[in-house]
Design a protein around this motif. Structure first.
Motif, short mmCIF file in Angstrom:
data_model
loop_
_atom_site.label_atom_id
_atom_site.label_comp_id
_atom_site.label_asym_id
_atom_site.label_seq_id
_atom_site.Cartn_x
_atom_site.Cartn_y
_atom_site.Cartn_z
N ASP A 258 0.83 -1.22 0.00
CA ASP A 258 0.00 0.00 0.00
C ASP A 258 0.86 1.26 0.00
O ASP A 258 0.52 2.27 0.60
CB ASP A 258 -0.95 0.00 1.18
N GLY A 259 1.98 1.18 -0.70
CA GLY A 259 2.86 2.34 -0.82
C GLY A 259 3.82 2.55 0.32
O GLY A 259 4.71 3.40 0.24
N GLY A 260 3.69 1.79 1.40
CA GLY A 260 4.55 1.96 2.57
C GLY A 260 5.77 1.06 2.53
O GLY A 260 5.99 0.35 1.55
N PRO A 261 6.56 1.10 3.60
CA PRO A 261 6.41 1.99 4.76
C PRO A 261 6.93 3.40 4.46
O PRO A 261 7.89 3.57 3.70
CB PRO A 261 7.30 1.31 5.81
N ALA A 262 6.28 4.38 5.06
CA ALA A 262 6.65 5.79 4.90
C ALA A 262 6.69 6.20 3.44
O ALA A 262 7.58 6.94 3.01
CB ALA A 262 8.00 6.06 5.57
N ALA A 263 5.74 5.71 2.64
CA ALA A 263 5.61 6.06 1.22
C ALA A 263 6.85 5.70 0.41
O ALA A 263 7.07 6.26 -0.66
CB ALA A 263 5.31 7.55 1.07
N SER A 264 7.64 4.75 0.87
CA SER A 264 8.88 4.41 0.19
C SER A 264 8.68 3.56 -1.06
O SER A 264 9.57 3.49 -1.91
CB SER A 264 9.82 3.67 1.15
N THR A 265 7.54 2.89 -1.19
CA THR A 265 7.31 2.01 -2.35
C THR A 265 6.19 2.51 -3.25
O THR A 265 5.62 1.74 -4.01
CB THR A 265 6.98 0.58 -1.88
N GLN A 266 5.89 3.78 -3.17
CA GLN A 266 4.87 4.33 -4.07
C GLN A 266 5.45 4.48 -5.47
O GLN A 266 6.52 5.06 -5.66
CB GLN A 266 4.39 5.68 -3.55
N THR A 267 4.72 3.97 -6.46
CA THR A 267 5.10 4.18 -7.85
C THR A 267 4.34 5.37 -8.40
O THR A 267 3.42 5.89 -7.77
CB THR A 267 4.78 2.93 -8.69
N ILE A 268 4.69 5.78 -9.60
CA ILE A 268 4.09 6.99 -10.16
C ILE A 268 2.61 6.78 -10.44
O ILE A 268 1.79 7.69 -10.21
CB ILE A 268 4.85 7.44 -11.43
N VAL A 269 2.21 5.60 -10.91
CA VAL A 269 0.79 5.35 -11.16
C VAL A 269 0.02 5.28 -9.85
O VAL A 269 -1.11 5.78 -9.75
CB VAL A 269 0.60 4.06 -11.98
N TYR A 270 0.61 4.68 -8.83
CA TYR A 270 0.00 4.66 -7.51
C TYR A 270 -0.20 6.10 -7.02
O TYR A 270 -1.26 6.43 -6.47
CB TYR A 270 0.88 3.89 -6.54
N GLN A 271 0.80 6.95 -7.24
CA GLN A 271 0.69 8.35 -6.82
C GLN A 271 -0.39 9.08 -7.61
O GLN A 271 -1.14 9.89 -7.06
CB GLN A 271 2.04 9.05 -7.02
N ILE A 272 -0.50 8.79 -8.89
CA ILE A 272 -1.53 9.42 -9.72
C ILE A 272 -2.92 9.06 -9.20
O ILE A 272 -3.79 9.92 -9.05
CB ILE A 272 -1.36 9.00 -11.19
N LEU A 273 -3.15 7.79 -8.93
CA LEU A 273 -4.45 7.35 -8.43
C LEU A 273 -4.74 7.95 -7.05
O LEU A 273 -5.88 8.32 -6.75
CB LEU A 273 -4.51 5.83 -8.37
N LYS A 274 -3.73 8.05 -6.24
CA LYS A 274 -3.92 8.62 -4.91
C LYS A 274 -4.28 10.09 -4.99
O LYS A 274 -5.19 10.57 -4.30
CB LYS A 274 -2.65 8.43 -4.08
N ASP A 275 -3.58 10.83 -5.85
CA ASP A 275 -3.90 12.25 -6.01
C ASP A 275 -5.26 12.45 -6.65
O ASP A 275 -6.01 13.36 -6.28
CB ASP A 275 -2.82 12.93 -6.87
N SER A 276 -5.60 11.59 -7.62
CA SER A 276 -6.83 11.79 -8.38
C SER A 276 -8.07 11.50 -7.55
O SER A 276 -9.03 12.27 -7.58
CB SER A 276 -6.82 10.90 -9.63
N PHE A 277 -8.06 10.39 -6.82
CA PHE A 277 -9.27 9.94 -6.15
C PHE A 277 -9.24 10.15 -4.64
O PHE A 277 -10.20 10.67 -4.07
CB PHE A 277 -9.53 8.46 -6.49
N ALA A 278 -8.14 9.75 -3.99
CA ALA A 278 -8.09 9.92 -2.53
C ALA A 278 -8.07 11.38 -2.13
O ALA A 278 -8.65 11.77 -1.11
CB ALA A 278 -6.86 9.20 -1.97
N GLN A 279 -7.41 12.22 -2.95
CA GLN A 279 -7.32 13.64 -2.63
C GLN A 279 -8.18 14.52 -3.55
O GLN A 279 -8.11 15.74 -3.46
CB GLN A 279 -5.86 14.11 -2.70
#
Length: 316
Positions: A258-279
């Protein structure tokens, strides 16, 4: 009197003239038939790729939150924010690491296994099935499976604890977590590369191996001097498909860490989805998607042209 040659040549001339008069219409008919047959594919391509790409670019110039019907055009502010955002930069760096390391490992392991088990035999058939099987499993299932196995209280740490080894932080330490994500992705994808390499190896004429054997070449020399050059196009396809696919990976990350720990394994597509929908920042997500599309296309074309040059050198 007319000779026989003249009498026989006159009908031929008329047939030739008639055929010449029909040629433009025949060519026009072929063109119309070609357009009609290609039209469905072109329409689908335009509807599923060109139009969404244009809409995504337009959306990237707005501050739309995904819910409201009201939005403002803000120009290239989303692009500026994306390039200045440390989270996006870190995600892009990790995505690059996953893509490069994963491509090398998937193709290296796939090619090695293909060379070993490409022959006939029941054992090789069973091994090919086993190695390819992870590729057909859903990436989310793979992520959840390895998350259960590698968690602090999972099966792997349970076995290690049984032999006196303390729990290994596969998913709780940033460095271990990054390595775990890459290894899981490689485990899930290398079977596809292996199958393509096996198909390429089987297409190599046996005469080349027979000639190399007569010349006294060892198995390794045959692999290096015959197999690899002959399957150069397959190598190109595998490299491009794997690299482009890993630049878009997110589902394994979502289920595994799930992108952790401490956002260390977030990929760019994961970040895009997080920005688009979660935020609720659809405009920002669209801007990041456009940038990713352009970068992916550029890398794919660069690798393809580089490999084409290598293929020409081999054939020459």
């Amino acid at each position: 009197m007319l000779t026989d040659d003249v009498l026989t040549s006159a009908p031929r001339a008329r047939v030739h003239d008639a055929g010449a008069r029909r040629r433009p219409s025949v060519r026009w008919g072929d063109r119309v038939a070609g357009v009609v047959m290609a039209a469905p594919a072109v329409i689908v391509f335009i509807a599923m790729f060109i139009i969404p790409m244009i809409l995504a670019f337009v959306l990237s110039l707005t501050d739309w939150n995904g819910y409201s019907l009201r939005f403002d055009f803000i120009g290239f502010e989303n692009y500026q924010f994306a390039f200045r955002n440390p989270r996006t930069i870190d995600a892009a760096i990790f995505t690059g690491i996953v893509a490069v390391v994963g491509t090398v490992l998937c193709n290296g392991l796939g090619l090695a296994l293909a060379a070993l088990i490409s022959g006939a035999g029941r054992a090789n058939t069973v091994l090919r099935t086993i190695f390819f099987y992870p590729y057909i499993i859903s990436a989310l299932i793979i992520g959840f499976l390895w998350s259960a196995l590698l968690s602090p209280h999972g099966a792997v740490n349970g076995l290690l604890g049984g032999i006196g080894i303390g729990p290994v932080p596969f998913l709780t330490d940033p460095t271990f977590a990054k390595a775990t994500v890459i290894m899981t992705i490689v485990w899930a994808h290398f079977g596809f590369n292996m199958i393509l390499y096996i198909a390429g190896i089987k297409s190599v004429p046996t005469e080349f191996y027979e000639a190399a054997t007569v010349d006294g070449a060892s198995k390794w020399q045959q692999f290096r001097s015959v197999t690899v050059p002959m399957i150069a196009p397959v190598v190109t396809v595998n490299l491009v498909l794997t690299l482009v696919g890993l630049l878009k990976v997110y589902d394994v990350v979502l289920a595994l860490t799930d992108g952790g720990p401490a956002a260390s394994t977030q990929t760019i597509v994961y970040q895009i989805l997080k920005d688009s929908f979660a935020q609720s920042k659809l405009g920002l997500g669209a801007a990041q998607s456009v940038v990713l599309l352009l970068i992916t296309a550029a890398i794919g074309l660069a690798v393809t042209f580089a490999r084409r040059g290598a293929e020409r050198k081999v054939t020459d």
